[in-house]
Design an enzyme around this catalytic site. Structure first.
Site, PDB file in Angstrom:
ATOM      1  N   SER A 289      -1.544  32.590  13.480  1.00 25.45           N
ATOM      2  CA  SER A 289      -0.381  32.160  14.244  1.00 25.45           C
ATOM      3  C   SER A 289      -0.039  33.173  15.327  1.00 25.45           C
ATOM      4  O   SER A 289      -0.261  34.375  15.171  1.00 25.45           O
ATOM      5  CB  SER A 289       0.815  31.959  13.316  1.00 25.45           C
ATOM      6  OG  SER A 289       1.053  33.129  12.576  1.00 25.45           O
TER       7      SER A 289
ATOM      8  N   LEU B  72      26.125  28.615   1.906  1.00 26.13           N
ATOM      9  CA  LEU B  72      25.964  30.067   1.722  1.00 26.13           C
ATOM     10  C   LEU B  72      25.085  30.650   2.828  1.00 26.13           C
ATOM     11  O   LEU B  72      25.366  31.710   3.381  1.00 26.13           O
ATOM     12  CB  LEU B  72      25.361  30.380   0.343  1.00 26.13           C
ATOM     13  CG  LEU B  72      25.100  31.861   0.063  1.00 26.13           C
ATOM     14  CD1 LEU B  72      26.394  32.678   0.135  1.00 26.13           C
ATOM     15  CD2 LEU B  72      24.438  32.060  -1.308  1.00 26.13           C
TER      16      LEU B  72
ATOM     17  N   CYS C  27      -2.562  38.066   1.800  1.00 32.42           N
ATOM     18  CA  CYS C  27      -1.679  39.122   2.284  1.00 32.42           C
ATOM     19  C   CYS C  27      -0.705  39.648   1.253  1.00 32.42           C
ATOM     20  O   CYS C  27       0.363  39.127   1.053  1.00 32.42           O
ATOM     21  CB  CYS C  27      -0.924  38.687   3.532  1.00 32.42           C
ATOM     22  SG  CYS C  27      -0.239  37.053   3.464  1.00 32.42           S
TER      23      CYS C  27
ATOM     24  N   ASP D 127      -6.929  29.995   4.559  1.00 30.21           N
ATOM     25  CA  ASP D 127      -5.939  30.967   4.094  1.00 30.21           C
ATOM     26  C   ASP D 127      -5.612  30.761   2.628  1.00 30.21           C
ATOM     27  O   ASP D 127      -5.346  29.645   2.205  1.00 30.21           O
ATOM     28  CB  ASP D 127      -4.626  30.797   4.880  1.00 30.21           C
ATOM     29  CG  ASP D 127      -4.763  31.240   6.325  1.00 30.21           C
ATOM     30  OD1 ASP D 127      -5.417  32.269   6.568  1.00 30.21           O
ATOM     31  OD2 ASP D 127      -4.205  30.551   7.212  1.00 30.21           O
TER      32      ASP D 127
ATOM     33  N   HIS E  87       4.914  43.120   9.474  1.00 32.33           N
ATOM     34  CA  HIS E  87       6.248  42.871   8.907  1.00 32.33           C
ATOM     35  C   HIS E  87       7.309  43.710   9.604  1.00 32.33           C
ATOM     36  O   HIS E  87       8.497  43.492   9.412  1.00 32.33           O
ATOM     37  CB  HIS E  87       6.249  43.157   7.407  1.00 32.33           C
ATOM     38  CG  HIS E  87       5.258  42.316   6.674  1.00 32.33           C
ATOM     39  ND1 HIS E  87       5.413  40.959   6.537  1.00 32.33           N
ATOM     40  CD2 HIS E  87       4.078  42.612   6.097  1.00 32.33           C
ATOM     41  CE1 HIS E  87       4.381  40.470   5.883  1.00 32.33           C
ATOM     42  NE2 HIS E  87       3.552  41.449   5.609  1.00 32.33           N
TER      43      HIS E  87
HETATM   44  N1  GLN Z   1      -2.918  31.533   9.355  1.00 29.37           N
HETATM   45  C1  GLN Z   1      -1.605  31.805   8.873  1.00 29.37           C
HETATM   46  C2  GLN Z   1      -0.796  32.468   9.965  1.00 29.37           C
HETATM   47  O1  GLN Z   1      -1.327  33.197  10.713  1.00 29.37           O
HETATM   48  C3  GLN Z   1      -1.624  32.699   7.649  1.00 29.37           C
HETATM   49  C4  GLN Z   1      -0.255  32.821   7.040  1.00 29.37           C
HETATM   50  C5  GLN Z   1      -0.147  33.709   5.840  1.00 29.37           C
HETATM   51  O2  GLN Z   1      -1.001  34.474   5.506  1.00 29.37           O
HETATM   52  N2  GLN Z   1       0.973  33.662   5.168  1.00 29.37           N
HETATM   53  O3  GLN Z   1       0.401  32.299  10.078  1.00 29.37           O
HETATM   54 ZN    ZN Z   2      -0.923  36.657   5.669  1.00 33.97          ZN
END
Ligand code: GLN
Ligand code: ZN
Length: 754
Positions: A434, A21, A644, A600, A694
């Site tokens: 990241s 899929l 987040c 995190d 995003h």
């Molecule tokens: N340290 C991670 C990144 O920057 C945090 C990822 C997240 O908050 N989902 O990708």
């Molecule tokens: Zn995040």
């Protein structure tokens, strides 16, 4: 009346054993195949799946659920009953899911307490509801042509409204009419059973339980009172129904499903007894969701058989056996795993193997002695295994103080020390960890996997990447740098591979949303850290700069949230074990010269129990596990955390309770709204995101200046950081460079006006 099948499942992974899929969706979106090819490919997948399920033993009429959706099950039902307008052709349907030039996509959020994401119906402005029963009739028809009497599956009226935005129950009567129309069309087509999921009845949502129960009685007495309809099977996966159970008993559908998984029974041990009592003397078939649909452990058949017996009462309708939830949350089959340790493999059960367990429970021990024998052996060898039970780890965690743990000295004292050591400017800038996962990084990873790059060459390639990321941050003038995490594909998978007590699968893909799949690791036993995991990368990055480089760890709650958890100990036990393993990593990072360490916890809210009365206990162990990681950090080590999502209401105290020195959170989209509550609760420094990562949009300096100024209305200058909402791994450098340039310039402008 056609009786309900004795053995069934609530749903099966839709993605396909070889992710057919996913491929079809991505090929269609990329324009490599046309709509007709997409439809015929996915039709073949559906029919293959029905054949496969029949071969596995779901051979009674209506034993196979047709839980079909191209993108998402809520979208599919929304389109079928007309609560979501549009979607008449494929492109329109995918525009609802993914957006296009003219419309933004529907919002997406987590489905109950799982890692599956559904699309949220948008009810603002919806006044008329026009059902499209042909969507489901097509499925019934194509199945019939292939020789299958399948059970269509819909999300129920109470649940779909409760999950919509806003949860507007004034639409209920119209929606009920729409379901009635769909039911009538199914009856006209000769369909004898329809499955309707009402998991809203097991959760404390924004609509109170008592109201949901009242709406259930109202809606379902109307629907079940209609003459022209199939038999109705109402399901309640993901937990135990309270008020809703009574409501269901009073409306008397032909069959009711209850979730009797270990998780549900842990939280509500009396549930089987309440279920039996509620339906005593009725004709309603109870469908016992005994086989865990959302975890991967082989069932203890003997215990399940006892629960099954306890449900039968004289004079009641016979009981059927099913899964606790749809199997969409587990991988297809263990047969696709060639590298699992042999003993571990016997303890596991994926979707296909679970169907075997259901068949065995229905057959009973006399008729399925091998299955019961296998189950007994699995229980015994797993309990006795020295591979997963590590006395040292257990002893170490036992020695920890019980209850609340607290890092010393207090935050105010730490802040003073860290201020002197780090000497950061006003409103320091940083990123969340990241940097873009470029094609080169992906290529290097692939080349390493198939042996074209040896370990050394691969490490060298990644070090080059780290070097470039550090140089870029120096050039942009950021204050606290990161190494960019090029060595991590999925951060939880990364740590799971380096910790003892986890296994990872080769093909254990589970749909997360749309075409996106993840391969959750499995916590098999006691967790410990054989070696340092991140120090080499962090120390290398730090050696390239005079500025502080942040060490980057994923916290215990997030590691657990994105893994399959143990079912033989409370989750809090694994959380403590991961907590102390990460504490050792903190010590190693400090020894390697790292002064700032981020832990995190983006999943802190995700694991929040569906029932309000279970939340305090969860938050207590979650906060404790995080604090264990930081417990013995030097006062001069600045501990950051990152979360987040924008709705903090329910957990804001817990976030404050983490006692981090700096907390970065998503805030750009909500325009810093969340900061209004934050001041009284928070004492730590805080970095509300000023760039919504995003979206591919590059935010201007001016808009970030506005956001920083808005933040300063609630956060004092000496406690505010400037950073993006989240990590940058899904973005490209074309957006990252100008955005970070603007971010630093925005900070400079605000500082010059202070
Ligand atoms: N340290 C991670 C990144 O920057 C945090 C990822 C997240 O908050 N989902 O990708
Ligand atoms: Zn995040």
């Amino acid at each position: 009346m056609a009786t309900f099948p004795k053995a069934t499942i609530e749903g099966y992974p839709r993605i396909g054993a070889n992710r057919e899929l996913k491929r079809a969706l991505e090929s269609y979106w990329a324009g490599r195949i046309d709509a007709e090819t997409f439809r015929s490919t996915t039709r073949a997948l559906r029919i293959d799946t029905y054949n496969h399920l029949r071969d596995l033993g779901l051979d009674e009429e209506y034993a196979i659920p047709a839980d079909v959706a191209y993108y998402d099950q809520v979208l599919e039902t929304g389109l079928t009953v007309g609560l979501i307008p549009g979607g008449t052709d494929l492109d329109e349907e995918f525009a609802l899911a993914r957006g296009n030039d003219t419309r933004v996509p529907l919002e997406m959020t987590k489905w109950f307490d799982t890692n599956y994401h559904y699309l949220v119906p948008e009810l603002e402005g919806v006044t008329e509801i026009t059902p499209a029963p042909e969507r489901v009739l097509r499925l019934v028809e194509e199945a019939r042509e292939a020789g299958h009497a399948v059970r269509p599956v819909l999300v129920g009226p109470i649940t779909i409204l409760a999950l919509s935005k806003p949860a507007d129950f004034s639409l209920l009567d119209k929606l009920v009419d729409a379901y009635a129309t769909v039911f009538a069309a199914l009856a006209d087509a000769g369909v004898e059973w329809v499955q309707v999921a009402e998991p809203a009845l097991v959760a404390d949502l924004s609509t109170p339980d008592a109201d949901l129960a009242k709406y259930t009685e109202q809606a379902w007495s109307t629907l079940l009172g209609a003459d022209n309809r199939p038999n109705v099977y109402i399901t309640t996966p993901y937990g135990s129904a309270r008020e809703g159970l009574k409501a269901l008993a009073s409306v008397k559908p032909e069959a009711v499903h209850v979730d009797l998984s270990p998780w549900t029974l842990d939280a509500d041990a009396d549930y089987p007894a309440r279920v039996a009592a509620a339906f005593e003397g009725t004709d309603t078939t109870i469908v016992a969701g005994l086989i865990d649909g959302r975890n991967v452990w082989a069932a203890d058949l003997r215990t399940k058989a006892e629960i099954l017996n306890s449900l039968s009462a004289d004079g009641n309708a016979p009981i059927s056996v099913s899964t606790s939830t749809s199997l969409q949350h587990v991988p297809h089959t263990l047969n696709a795993e060639k590298n699992l340790p042999v003993d571990v493999a016997t303890w596991l059960s994926f979707a296909d193997e679970k169907i075997g367990e259901i068949k065995a429970l229905v057959a009973g021990e006399e008729n399925a002695p091998e299955a019961f024998g296998r189950s007994d052996r699995a229980v015994r060898t797993r309990t006795e295994s020295t591979k997963i039970h590590n006395a040292d780890v257990v002893a170490r965690v036992d020695k920890l103080p019980a209850g609340e743990v607290k890092r010393a000295p207090e935050f105010a004292e730490r802040k003073k020390i860290q201020g002197e050591v780090l000497g950061l400017p006003a409103l320091p800038t940083t990123t969340i960890g990241s940097f873009p996962q470029t094609t080169e990084i992906r290529q290097a990873r692939a080349a390493h996997r198939n042996g074209e790059l040896n370990d050394e060459q691969y490490t060298e390639a990644l070090k080059q990447e780290v070097k470039q990321v550090i140089e870029l941050q120096e050039r942009l003038g950021l204050d606290v740098l990161v190494h960019g995490e090029p060595e991590r594909n999925d951060m939880v998978q990364y740590f799971a591979e380096l910790l003892d007590g986890f296994v990872v699968t080769e093909n254990g893909w589970v749909q997360s949303y749309g075409s996106r799949c993840t391969r959750p690791p499995i916590v098999v036993g006691d967790v410990s850290r054989p070696n340092a995991m991140t120090t080499e990368w962090s120390a290398f990055a730090q050696s390239l700069s005079e500025k502080p480089v942040k060490g980057m760890l994923t916290g215990p709650v997030t590691i657990l949230a994105w893994s399959f958890k143990r079912d033989d100990v409370p989750v809090s036990v694994s959380a403590d074990q991961i907590g102390v393993a990460l504490a050792d990593e903190v010590a190693d990072l400090e020894a390697a010269g790292i002064q700032v360490i981020q832990i995190d916890e983006p999943a802190l809210r995700e694991l929040l129990p569906l029932r309000a009365d279970a939340r305090p206990e969860y938050l207590a162990w979650a906060v404790r596990a995080f604090r264990l990681v930081a417990l013995n950090a030097q006062p001069s080590t600045q501990i950051h955390t990152h979360l987040c999502y924008s709705e903090f209401g329910q957990i804001i105290e817990a976030v404050a309770g983490l006692d981090a020195d700096v907390t970065s959170i998503e805030a750009a989209r909500s325009k810093m709204e969340l900061l209004e509550d934050i001041d009284e609760t928070f004492h730590s420094e805080i970095g509300p995101g000023v760039w919504d990562i995003h979206s591919p949009r590059v935010p201007s300096k001016e808009e970030m200046v506005e956001l920083i100024k808005a933040a300063l209305e609630n956060v004092p200058t000496d406690r505010l950081w400037v950073n993006p909402d989240c990590g940058l791994k899904t973005r490209g450098y074309a957006e990252v460079e100008p955005s970070l340039t603007n971010m630093v310039a925005a900070r400079d402008e605000v500082v010059s006006g202070l």
